[in-house]
Design a protein around this motif. Structure first.
Motif, PDB file in Angstrom:
ATOM      1  N   SER A  91      47.750  73.123  33.369  1.00  9.47           N
ATOM      2  CA  SER A  91      47.291  72.788  32.014  1.00  9.47           C
ATOM      3  C   SER A  91      45.812  73.111  31.867  1.00  9.47           C
ATOM      4  CB  SER A  91      47.551  71.306  31.719  1.00  9.47           C
ATOM      5  OG  SER A  91      46.926  70.473  32.688  1.00  9.47           O
ATOM      6  N   ASP A 147      44.491  75.111  29.948  1.00  7.86           N
ATOM      7  CA  ASP A 147      44.115  75.332  28.560  1.00  7.86           C
ATOM      8  C   ASP A 147      43.363  74.138  27.986  1.00  7.86           C
ATOM      9  OD1 ASP A 147      45.313  77.781  28.708  1.00  7.86           O
ATOM     10  OD2 ASP A 147      47.165  77.172  27.714  1.00  7.86           O
ATOM     11  N   TYR A 148      43.698  72.933  28.434  1.00 13.15           N
ATOM     12  CA  TYR A 148      42.988  71.750  27.947  1.00 13.15           C
ATOM     13  C   TYR A 148      41.527  71.782  28.393  1.00 13.15           C
ATOM     14  CZ  TYR A 148      47.372  69.619  26.466  1.00 13.15           C
ATOM     15  OH  TYR A 148      48.548  69.356  25.823  1.00 13.15           O
ATOM     16  N   TYR A 171      43.644  77.769  20.273  1.00 10.60           N
ATOM     17  CA  TYR A 171      44.173  76.560  20.903  1.00 10.60           C
ATOM     18  C   TYR A 171      44.981  75.643  19.980  1.00 10.60           C
ATOM     19  CZ  TYR A 171      40.687  77.705  24.486  1.00 10.60           C
ATOM     20  OH  TYR A 171      39.937  78.335  25.442  1.00 10.60           O
ATOM     21  N   ARG A 173      47.102  80.095  23.326  1.00  8.65           N
ATOM     22  CA  ARG A 173      46.991  79.082  24.376  1.00  8.65           C
ATOM     23  C   ARG A 173      47.065  77.695  23.731  1.00  8.65           C
ATOM     24  NH1 ARG A 173      41.919  80.306  27.939  1.00  8.65           N
ATOM     25  NH2 ARG A 173      43.078  78.936  29.346  1.00  8.65           N
ATOM     26  N   ILE A 225      47.511  74.003  22.702  1.00  8.64           N
ATOM     27  CA  ILE A 225      47.519  72.718  23.380  1.00  8.64           C
ATOM     28  C   ILE A 225      48.185  71.690  22.475  1.00  8.64           C
ATOM     29  CG2 ILE A 225      45.457  73.250  24.725  1.00  8.64           C
ATOM     30  CD1 ILE A 225      43.828  71.570  22.828  1.00  8.64           C
ATOM     31  N   VAL A 268      41.545  65.201  24.248  1.00  9.78           N
ATOM     32  CA  VAL A 268      41.698  66.029  25.438  1.00  9.78           C
ATOM     33  C   VAL A 268      41.009  65.383  26.643  1.00  9.78           C
ATOM     34  CG1 VAL A 268      41.004  68.227  26.461  1.00  9.78           C
ATOM     35  CG2 VAL A 268      42.034  68.187  24.193  1.00  9.78           C
TER      36      VAL A 268
END
Length: 355
Positions: free
Chosen positions: A48, A50-51, A210, A217, A219, A251
Motif C-alpha cells: 500500500s 500509494d498511501y 490518487y 494509483r 487510494i 491517511v
C-alpha cells in the motif's frame, strides 16, 4: 550500572523510546527505522505504498505553496518601494508580511495535517497555515500575482508496488552501492521560481493520480472526503493546502494504525526482510531434514562417535535458520550492528535506541 542509551536524532534531539510515525515521516529517525525503510516496508509488505506516496506528494504541495508565497513576498518588496506603494500595494505587502515565519518552517514541525506537536505552538501554527491558505484563495481570485520564469510541474513516473525501485524518482536516488537512498529534501525549497500555475498543476496531479475513481494509483478514502476535495478543486478552483487536510489526516491515521506497528516489529525488533525470512525457513527445514537423515544413517552403519559428532553442524545450521525465521532476527547480523533493507542488502544500524 551504566546509564541508559539515549537515542540521538538528526535534528539534535534525544529520545529513550522507539520513534513514532510522525518522527519517521519527518525524517527525524535513522536506519533501520528511517523513512526509506518505511517506504520499502509499505511497498513490499503492506502493498500500500500509494498511501505513503500520497502523503509525500501533499507535503511537497505544501512546500510548493510556501515557496510561491515567499517568492511573491520577495518580489513585492523588491519591485514596490515604500514611497511608491499605493493602497493596494500596502495591503498586499502587509498581508505577505504575516508569512515570514511559517514559510521558513519545515515540514518536520507539523503533524498529520500540519498540526504542531508542541501544544503551546498549535494555535499559532493553525493560524499561520490558515492565513497561508486564505491568501492563496484570495490570490487565485484576484489572479494578479505571479513571479516570472517559472518551471512547470514535473510528472513523476510510477511503477507497480512490487517493483524493485520505489515509484518516486524525486524521492530516491542511487547511492552508488546499487541500492536507492533517500534524498533528504524535506527542508529544501524548489530551486526555481514557482508560478501559480505550478500550484494548480500540483493540486490537480494529486487529485487525478490518487483520488478520482479509476485513478492510476487510487487510494481508498471516505466518499465524503473525496466529494469535498473534488468540489473544491474542480468547481471552486481551490488549490491551497487546506483542501487535502482531511485526506492527509485519514491517511496518516490509517498508516499509524495498520502499518506502523508491524514496521516497528520488523525493523526495530528484527533485522530480516520478508524474502530473507522465507529463504531461511527453507534452508532451516532442509538442514534439519539432512541432519536427522544423516544421524540415523550413521547409527545404522555403526559409525564411531567421532564420526557421528560431525552431524552437529547440520543441526546447528537448521536451528540457526529456523530461530532466525521465528524471531525475525539474525543474531550474527545483530551483533555486527547491521540490518537488512532488501534481501542481500544490509546497512549499519544507526538509531542508538534500536542498536
Amino acid at each position: 550500572m551504566e546509564p541508559r542509551s539515549r537515542s540521538a536524532t538528526p535534528d539534535g534531539g534525544a529520545r529513550e523510546r522507539l520513534p513514532n510515525l510522525f518522527e519517521v515521516l519527518s525524517r527525524r529517525t535513522l536506519a533501520p527505522v528511517d523513512l526509506f525503510s518505511f517506504y520499502i516496508y509499505m511497498r513490499d509488505v503492506q502493498r500500500s505504498v500509494d498511501y505513503l506516496d500520497f502523503w509525500l506528494d501533499v507535503s511537497q504541495h505544501m512546500s510548493l505553496c510556501r515557496h510561491y508565497v515567499r517568492e511573491l513576498r520577495r518580489s513585492v518588496l523588491i519591485s514596490t518601494p515604500d514611497l511608491e506603494k499605493g493602497a493596494g500595494s500596502k495591503r498586499s505587502s502587509a498581508i505577505l508580511d504575516h508569512y515570514s515565519y511559517p514559510l521558513d518552517r519545515t515540514s518536520s514541525d507539523q503533524g498529520p495535517s500540519g498540526t504542531a506537536r508542541q501544544p503551546s505552538k498549535e494555535r499559532e501554527r493553525l493560524s499561520t497555515d490558515q492565513r497561508l491558505s486564505a491568501f492563496l484563495r484570495e490570490d487565485n481570485t484576484v489572479g494578479r500575482h505571479s513571479p516570472h520564469n517559472s518551471t512547470a510541474s514535473q510528472k513523476s513516473e510510477h511503477n507497480t508496488p512490487g517493483s524493485e525501485q520505489p515509484p518516486r524518482p524525486s524521492f530516491v536516488a542511487n547511492s552508488g552501492t546499487g541500492t536507492p537512498s533517500l534524498l533528504n529534501n524535506s527542508n529544501n525549497s524548489p530551486q526555481h521560481t514557482v508560478a501559480r500555475a505550478d500550484i494548480r498543476a500540483s493540486a490537480e496531479k494529486i487529485l487525478y493520480t490518487y483520488l478520482l475513481p479509476g485513478a492510476e494509483r487510487e487510494i481508498i478514502l471516505p466518499q465524503g472526503i473525496l466529494n469535498e476535495i473534488t468540489t473544491a478543486i474542480e468547481k471552486q478552483g481551490r488549490d491551497d493546502p487546506e483542501v487535502f487536510d482531511a485526506a492527509k489526516d485519514y491517511v496518516f491515521q490509517a498508516m499509524e494504525r495498520d502499518a506502523f506497528p508491524g514496521f516497528l516489529r520488523a525493523k526495530a525488533l528484527g533485522n530480516i526482510v520478508q524474502p530473507s525470512l522465507l529463504l531461511r525457513l527453507i534452508l532451516g527445514l532442509v538442514s534439519m531434514f539432512a541432519a536427522f537423515w544423516t544421524a540415523f544413517i550413521l547409527i545404522f552403519l555403526a559409525k564411531s562417535r567421532a564420526t557421528r559428532c560431525w552431524v552437529i553442524w547440520p543441526f546447528t545450521f537448521g536451528v540457526y535458520f529456523l530461530a532466525s525465521h521465528q524471531y525475525l532476527l539474525d543474531p550474527i547480523l545483530a551483533l555486527a550492528g547491521y540490518s537488512e533493507y532488501t534481501i542481500g542488502s544490509v546497512h549499519r544500524i544507526k538509531e542508538p535506541f534500536v542498536r
